[in-house]
Structure formats: C-alpha cells, structure tokens
Design a protein around this motif. Sequence first.
Motif, short mmCIF file in Angstrom:
data_model
loop_
_atom_site.label_atom_id
_atom_site.label_comp_id
_atom_site.label_asym_id
_atom_site.label_seq_id
_atom_site.Cartn_x
_atom_site.Cartn_y
_atom_site.Cartn_z
N ASP A 69 0.76 0.91 4.06
CA ASP A 69 -0.70 0.81 4.09
C ASP A 69 -1.16 -0.65 4.03
O ASP A 69 -2.25 -0.98 4.49
N TYR A 70 -0.32 -1.50 3.43
CA TYR A 70 -0.75 -2.88 3.19
C TYR A 70 0.02 -3.92 4.00
O TYR A 70 -0.40 -5.07 4.07
N THR A 83 1.02 -8.97 7.23
CA THR A 83 -0.17 -8.33 6.69
C THR A 83 -1.39 -9.17 7.10
O THR A 83 -1.35 -9.86 8.11
N GLN A 91 -5.25 -7.73 2.66
CA GLN A 91 -4.20 -6.83 2.15
C GLN A 91 -3.11 -7.60 1.41
O GLN A 91 -2.40 -7.02 0.58
N LYS A 115 -3.21 -7.19 -2.28
CA LYS A 115 -2.70 -5.90 -2.77
C LYS A 115 -1.18 -5.88 -2.75
O LYS A 115 -0.54 -5.34 -3.67
N VAL A 116 -0.59 -6.46 -1.70
CA VAL A 116 0.87 -6.55 -1.62
C VAL A 116 1.40 -7.32 -2.82
O VAL A 116 2.35 -6.89 -3.50
#
Length: 393
Positions: free
Chosen positions: A36-37, A328, A332, A335-336
């Motif tokens: 997702d990220y 990415t 994002q 978030k990673v």
Amino acid sequence: MSKGAKYLLVSLPTSISPSNHPDEALTALRSTVTSDYGTTYPFSIPTFKIGTLDALVQQADDLAKLDSACEGVVGKVGDSLKVIFDGDEDKALQQKTINDKPVDQYLRTFQWNKVKYRADKPIADLIDSLQKEISGIDNDVKAKFSQWNQVKTNLAASQRRQTGNLSSRSLTTIVKPSTLIQDSEYLDTHLIAVPNPNVKDFFKTYETLAPMVVPRSATQIATDDEFTLFAVAVFKKHSAEFAHKCREKRWTPRDYKYKEGGKEEEAREVDKLEKDAQKLWGEALRLGRTGYSESAMIWVHVLALRVFVETVLRYGLPLDFVCGLVQTNSKQAKKVKSNLDAQYSYLGGNAFGRDSKGRIKKDDQATSNDMQQAGHMGDEEYSAYVYYEFEIV
C-alpha cells in the motif's frame, strides 16, 4: 522516470527472519513496507574489501559528502537540460535516462558495474575514482553550457542590433556614407538618437549645446516609433563636450563609422552566430544527456557503497544482510519509515525503547552518545537500521 518518485534504500541483518536467509529477510522487509505504501525490490550490493574500523568510519564520512556532491551535480545537469528546452520539464524528462534505461528501471535492476569499479579494489580507491568522475562530469557540462550561453548572448545582441530602435540598432543599413563628413581635419559628424517627444527641443537647443556646432547642420536621417536619428556637424575640438551635453539631455549619441561592406559583414556575423548556436545546442544536449546518465549512475554506486560501509559499521561481521530498494512517494515515505521503525527499532539497542503503552520512543541522548562513540555522528536523523532516502530528478 516516475514524477515525484522517492526511493528508500534499506539494509537489514538477515536475522530479521527466523531462517536467517536473505530471500526470507527480503520477504519480511516487503511485509513491513506493505504494497500500500511502496514497492520493494532487491538491491544487489557486492562484498567489498573491508579495512580497519577507523578506515570505515572515515569512509562513511567521505561517502556522505560525496553523496551530497553527486546529488548536486545530477540536479544541476537536470536543470541544464530543462534550460535547453526553454523550461519544458516534459521534454527534459525524456532525456533523463541512466545507461539508456528509464531511471526507475535502472534502479529496480541495479547491478554494480564490476568492469568500471572493480569490487576487489580498496573502498578508498573506489571513492577516489567516483569522486574524480563526478567532478569531471560537472566541469565538462558546465564548460559546454557556458560556451552555448555565451554564443546565445552574442546572437541575441547581434539580433537586437538588427531589429532594435534607433538608439541601439545597427546603422549600417540606415546611414549612407554621403551623410558623414569623412577625412576632415576639423569636422566630425555626430549621429544623435532623440526621443520623439524631444525633437522640438532638439531643434531649439542643439546649436548651443557646445561651442562650434555648425549652425543649421542637423539633418534628419530616419525615424521610428521611439526615436528620430539626426546627423549634426561639430568641430572636432568640441566633439567630446557636445556628446556629453547630448547625454545630459537624455539624447543618445551613436558611435558609428562607415565601413565598406559593413552591411554584408554584419549579415555574415548573424548567420555564423545562428549556426554556432544551433551546433552548440546539439552538443550541449548530447553532453547533458550523457552527463545526466553518468552522474546519476555514479550517484547510485556511491549510495550502494554508502549502504555497505554503514551496514558493516552497524551490524558488524560476519556480514549477513539484505538490502531493499523501496519505490514510493514523499507522502507515503513517512508511513514506510513509521512501519520500519515499529518493526525494527530493537536493532538500535538502547537508542530506542517503548513507553508504557508500547509505543516506540527514542532516547536521543543515548543515540547521540552511541553515534559519537562510533565516530560517525552526521546531520541525518539516526535510524535503528541502515536507511537512506533519495530522489533522482
């Protein structure tokens, strides 16, 4: 190249997986990043010759500086390509490849160039070689673009001389030789560009601006939307004073001497400059493309070396690690990083702990102490694992 792409290089010990196997460790990294990220690819780094701990610490510092230098050169070459296409980013983007591959493809399939940078050489030698290459590219591209810009400037000035108003344009096609007093021991012809609203004042006052202005000698030669050009006869001994007084009145004395074949010579000069500018544009484009490719390639090799050196310093020997490239974007990436911190904070030892609710907290003082003892306290935020962010633009 993907617009807005951010890349993360993450090196972790293979011990993050129960089997201690690199493939499973990469799978664990992928699970932590989550699709997702970002998308995680294996990033292959050869095993280099490891010297002393002191040498590694110095090399870590050298590589940090070289990393920054490479980023600067890639950015400057990228900006130069943009200038070539008059600021058109899309056209510039089409030229930005590494080894004839799109940037993201090159990174996803990165292999250390063992022919150009032999992995059995000492790390210090590799750093020195990469440093010389990036410096050479920077100098070559700057020199070529400076040459192109100079010719462009000369061409623009030459074109302005053909098309500007009467205060600045070339007079070779406007002033006939018969208008000028030539080969006189005593008299000069002054050419004066007068703003159109000041023409009446010019006729009233030009004869008295300086001594020995020939009365009623003003002759209108040409006019345009802004200026009217006059020829005035003045005795040479007062020429400088007359010109000075004209400037005080905000009239523009034009320095012009008739030259046989001058019109044809100017036309040839413009034609030559146009051809030179076109030729240098092509050369600058080719060198810009090559310079971008080579400088970006060097930068990625510097990053690979930096990951290796930092991995040895962090995780020690025997060297069992896995390196992943995460593709990415800026949003994002945070978030990673958060996911990685949550999963691998324990690698930082005392530098990271957990509060009463189990959330990760950093012991900044312990972190600083540990880094200072290791000898490579940098400007970057400390992570519990080897982690570098970069963008190739």
